[in-house]
Design an enzyme around this catalytic site. Structure first.
Site, PDB file in Angstrom:
ATOM      1  N   ASP A 165      -3.831  -1.857  -2.943  1.00 57.53           N
ATOM      2  CA  ASP A 165      -2.647  -1.066  -3.293  1.00 57.53           C
ATOM      3  C   ASP A 165      -2.465  -0.962  -4.812  1.00 57.53           C
ATOM      4  OD1 ASP A 165      -1.978  -3.935  -3.057  1.00 57.53           O
ATOM      5  OD2 ASP A 165       0.085  -3.343  -3.500  1.00 57.53           O
ATOM      6  N   GLU A 206       7.437  -2.307  -5.900  1.00 55.86           N
ATOM      7  CA  GLU A 206       6.897  -1.939  -4.596  1.00 55.86           C
ATOM      8  C   GLU A 206       7.367  -0.536  -4.227  1.00 55.86           C
ATOM      9  OE1 GLU A 206       4.974  -3.505  -2.370  1.00 55.86           O
ATOM     10  OE2 GLU A 206       4.919  -5.601  -3.040  1.00 55.86           O
ATOM     11  N   HIS A 209      -1.887  -3.383  -8.159  1.00 56.74           N
ATOM     12  CA  HIS A 209      -2.207  -4.680  -7.562  1.00 56.74           C
ATOM     13  C   HIS A 209      -3.715  -4.819  -7.345  1.00 56.74           C
ATOM     14  CE1 HIS A 209      -0.815  -7.897  -4.411  1.00 56.74           C
ATOM     15  NE2 HIS A 209      -1.352  -8.427  -5.484  1.00 56.74           N
TER      16      HIS A 209
HETATM   17 ZN   LIG Z   1       0.618  -5.404  -3.574  1.00 53.17          ZN
END
Ligand SMILES: [Zn+2]
Length: 271
Positions: free
Chosen positions: A189, A141, A179
């Site tokens: 994203d 992330e 993703h």
């Molecule tokens: Zn994501």
């Protein structure tokens, strides 16, 4: 004696104050102990025949094995306000989400889970024939609201992490994806601001070659090409949109211009 106890208490209080994630650390360790127990289980007579009777089966331990290795990296942006906010999200059981790494805008890297364990970041997703992405992938992330460019410090830190993962687990160049690639109907994203070209230059993921002029075969089927790359084309428009976001840096829907088709054909030929 009283003074020593006092100092001990102060040290304890100071360590509590310095680690706001002590609670999640404790739960993490408890779960690791539970998984260790699972690994030690040696099943016998675990199979049933058509009449429901246990089949005789034995266990003999081999000596030739190691841990399974992750083979994909999925890149995300957090769509949250700060690293601190995301760390809170990832350390609370009620959210049911996590990733292996979180990288801040300043390039600070936080690891939350051992690479060999399964984080919960992919959700309902598909890539090629893989339907359980979390079981084969590392989740990374990036602290980013989804509407802003990514800082150089953050991308340089990401590249350092990717280099280590690629070397440690022999992850192929094609297997660094986003993703939105694996969940094109649900996720966007990382955003179009994400510098996929810079990553591809370093050997993480593919990008189309610049200034494409080669002719596209008349039989070229864009949806089939997307499937070969890995996209779930059940919703073709969503797959095209996700492809354009990642490989062309466009956020303008599912129409394919001549230029877009050339990019798709070029990427398809790399697979
Ligand atoms: Zn994501």
């Amino acid at each position: 004696m009283r003074k020593i106890v006092g100092i001990g208490l102060l040290v304890l209080l100071a360590s509590c104050a310095s680690n706001p994630y002590r609670g999640s650390e404790k739960i993490y360790n408890t779960q690791i102990r539970s998984f260790t127990k699972d690994l030690k289980k040696k099943e016998k007579n675990a199979y049933l025949d058509s009449a429901g009777n246990a089949l005789a089966s034995q266990w003999v331990s081999t000596v030739n094995f190691n841990l399974r290795k992750p083979n994909y990296v999925i890149i995300h942006h957090t769509a949250q306000k700060s690293t601190k906010e995301t760390l809170k999200t990832f350390t609370q059981a009620k959210t049911q989400v996590s990733a292996h790494y979180l990288i801040g805008t300043d390039g600070a890297v936080t690891q939350l889970l051992n690479d060999y364990l399964r984080a919960w970041h992919g959700g309902v997703a598909k890539w090629g024939s893989i339907s359980d992405i979390n079981s084969v992938a590392i989740g990374i992330e990036l602290d980013n609201d989804g509407l802003s460019p990514f800082s150089d410090a953050q991308i340089n830190a990401l590249i350092a992490v990717l280099q280590k993962l690629k070397t440690s687990y022999t992850i192929p160049q094609s297997n660094f994806i986003g993703h939105s690639d694996i969940a094109p109907t649900r996720k966007v994203d990382p955003s179009v601001y994400f510098p996929w070209a810079k990553l591809a230059e370093k050997g993480f993921g593919y990008m189309p070659a610049p200034l494409l002029t080669e002719p596209i075969p008349t039989t070229f089927d864009p949806l089939l090409a997307l499937r070969v790359i890995g996209y779930d084309t059940k919703d073709g428009a969503a797959a095209v949109t996700a492809f354009k976001r990642h490989f062309i840096g466009k956020n303008d829907g599912s129409d394919l211009s001549e230029e877009d088709l050339r990019a798709l054909y070029n990427v398809y030929c790399k697979y």
